[in-house]
Design a protein around this motif. Structure first.
Motif, short mmCIF file in Angstrom:
data_model
loop_
_atom_site.label_atom_id
_atom_site.label_comp_id
_atom_site.label_asym_id
_atom_site.label_seq_id
_atom_site.Cartn_x
_atom_site.Cartn_y
_atom_site.Cartn_z
N PRO A 11 0.69 -1.08 0.04
CA PRO A 11 -0.30 -0.12 0.22
C PRO A 11 0.65 1.56 0.09
O PRO A 11 0.57 2.58 -0.55
N ILE A 127 -6.51 2.76 2.80
CA ILE A 127 -5.69 1.39 3.40
C ILE A 127 -4.46 1.58 3.80
O ILE A 127 -3.96 1.42 4.88
N THR A 131 -2.32 0.61 7.70
CA THR A 131 -0.89 0.20 6.80
C THR A 131 -0.17 0.61 8.79
O THR A 131 1.16 0.10 9.11
#
Length: 132
Positions: A11, A127, A131
């Motif tokens: 990502p 996203i 993370t």
């Protein structure tokens, strides 16, 4: 729905690549729009939208440094500041694109392309936030 990033990309890489694309598209759009918007009108005044072309360049250029700072920051609170800065830059960039779309220029169709890329960037950004 098309994929946002390939399996070989993380990502972070996908977000960085998309930010780089947005930066390049912003420069090209600005280069295309400035000659149309820099011309003085009948009253001898410049188009008020000419400054938004510089704003989209400045905001798109600020995306990558803030992404890097967020990823390299050790403390969560400071990391969140950079994550929020990326979100704010993205929002302002999108709003400036909306303003440029109502200009009297042949290049305003290209601004729609940038807006679509910003929407893809926002999906990647969601996203990416998870993370960190």
């Amino acid at each position: 729905m098309s994929y946002l990033y390939t399996n070989s990309e993380t990502p972070r890489q996908a977000l960085y690549i998309k930010a780089k694309e947005i930066m390049q598209i912003s420069r090209h759009i600005s280069d295309y729009l400035v000659p149309d918007l820099a011309v003085l009108n009948e009253q001898g005044k410049e188009d008020k939208y000419v400054y938004f072309t510089g704003d989209i360049i400045r905001q798109s250029n600020s995306l990558i440094p803030n992404i890097v700072k967020a990823e390299n920051e050790f403390f969560q609170e400071a990391r969140m500041q950079y994550i929020n800065a990326v979100g704010n830059l993205t929002d302002r960039l999108y709003r400036n694109c909306e303003k440029l779309e109502i200009t009297n220029s042949n290049g305003r169709e290209f601004v729609r392309i940038l807006r679509k890329e910003i929407q893809k960037f926002r999906k990647l950004q969601r996203i990416w936030k998870l993370t960190l």
